[in-house]
Scaffold this active site. Sequence first.
Site, PDB file in Angstrom:
ATOM      1  N   HIS A  82       0.975  -1.364   0.038  1.00 40.78           N
ATOM      2  CA  HIS A  82      -0.052  -0.101  -0.005  1.00 40.78           C
ATOM      3  C   HIS A  82       1.025   1.240  -0.065  1.00 40.78           C
ATOM      4  O   HIS A  82       0.521   2.162  -0.732  1.00 40.78           O
ATOM      5  CB  HIS A  82      -0.854  -0.040   1.235  1.00 40.78           C
ATOM      6  N   HIS A 239      -9.269  -1.928  -5.594  1.00 40.95           N
ATOM      7  CA  HIS A 239      -8.092  -2.453  -4.863  1.00 40.95           C
ATOM      8  C   HIS A 239      -7.089  -3.354  -5.365  1.00 40.95           C
ATOM      9  O   HIS A 239      -5.995  -3.209  -4.910  1.00 40.95           O
ATOM     10  CB  HIS A 239      -8.756  -2.869  -3.364  1.00 40.95           C
ATOM     11  N   ASP A 243      -3.079  -2.853  -5.692  1.00 40.81           N
ATOM     12  CA  ASP A 243      -1.907  -3.741  -4.949  1.00 40.81           C
ATOM     13  C   ASP A 243      -1.085  -3.998  -6.288  1.00 40.81           C
ATOM     14  O   ASP A 243       0.460  -4.183  -6.246  1.00 40.81           O
ATOM     15  CB  ASP A 243      -2.651  -5.403  -4.828  1.00 40.81           C
ATOM     16  N   HIS A 266      -0.638 -10.992  -5.477  1.00 42.07           N
ATOM     17  CA  HIS A 266       0.942 -10.253  -5.207  1.00 42.07           C
ATOM     18  C   HIS A 266       2.040 -11.498  -5.794  1.00 42.07           C
ATOM     19  O   HIS A 266       2.784 -11.145  -6.098  1.00 42.07           O
ATOM     20  CB  HIS A 266       1.209 -10.235  -3.761  1.00 42.07           C
TER      21      HIS A 266
END
Length: 289
Positions: A82, A239, A243, A266
């Site tokens: 973030h 969101h 990421d 991720h």
Amino acid sequence: MRRCVFQTTIGKAVSAEGVALHSGAMTRLALHPAATDSGIVFRRTDLPGDNRVAADPRNVVDTRLGVRLRNAAGAEAMTVEHFLSAAALVGLDNAIIEIDAAELPIFDGSLKAFVALFAEAGLQQQKVERRAIAVSASIRVEDGDRSVEVLPAAGRRIEMTIDYPVAAIGRSTISIDLEDAGTRARIVSARTFCTLSDVEGMRARGFALGGSLDNAVVVDGELILNEGPLRDPEEFALHKAADLIGDLALLGAPVFGLVRAQKTGHDLNTRLARKIRESPDFGARFPGR
């Protein structure tokens, strides 16, 4: 003619503290100016010796519950995505971030607190040109029906598709332009999210001890357990885009092109960053617009 854009650092030292998502402990971070071409570096004030951990895809050691970085001496910085996403969206190139524990604060689960911290510090223009990465051919990573790739294109765009077997989230696709200020503001406000069963599973393993409805959108079947509506009808996909932006920010320069993501996370994002870094296009960076 391409106009010159210079690198930036922060104008003055600022600090903040908040709860870490997984440990549940209060964590303090302090931002300090840094020299040109130094990038984003986390410094562990609670550790002696080699306590600096550079934001670099080669330092990624775990992506299961956020991005964990580790230097050669074993010092770690975790849940950095973030912060890095916020830095990329405001155009912060170089800074030293002191942290008194391994994990950064989660704040409200979005990028807003980090962006506010950058605004408090101010951005200081430096005397070296910012550089950007423009791929000459598609670079792609995949895992089954999940994938993320960057393709040659003008500007900086993301096409993000999410697909969750939870009715409150479901499947959706967004196409966003990172050159648009309104779009960047939507990304900044979008909170992290999870299912109630995810929370229970993480806590059983000693994680998400600082998680709450104050720092994540939590869903259970068709229900959103937080009070009030979503901040944006596309908050979940936004969101995931945040990421992705943070994970690619490990490269230390904006990526120009079209990033197309399908059910990514991720793990794939940081693999893509590593693959870009290993490509000839990384060494052939050019001054930003």
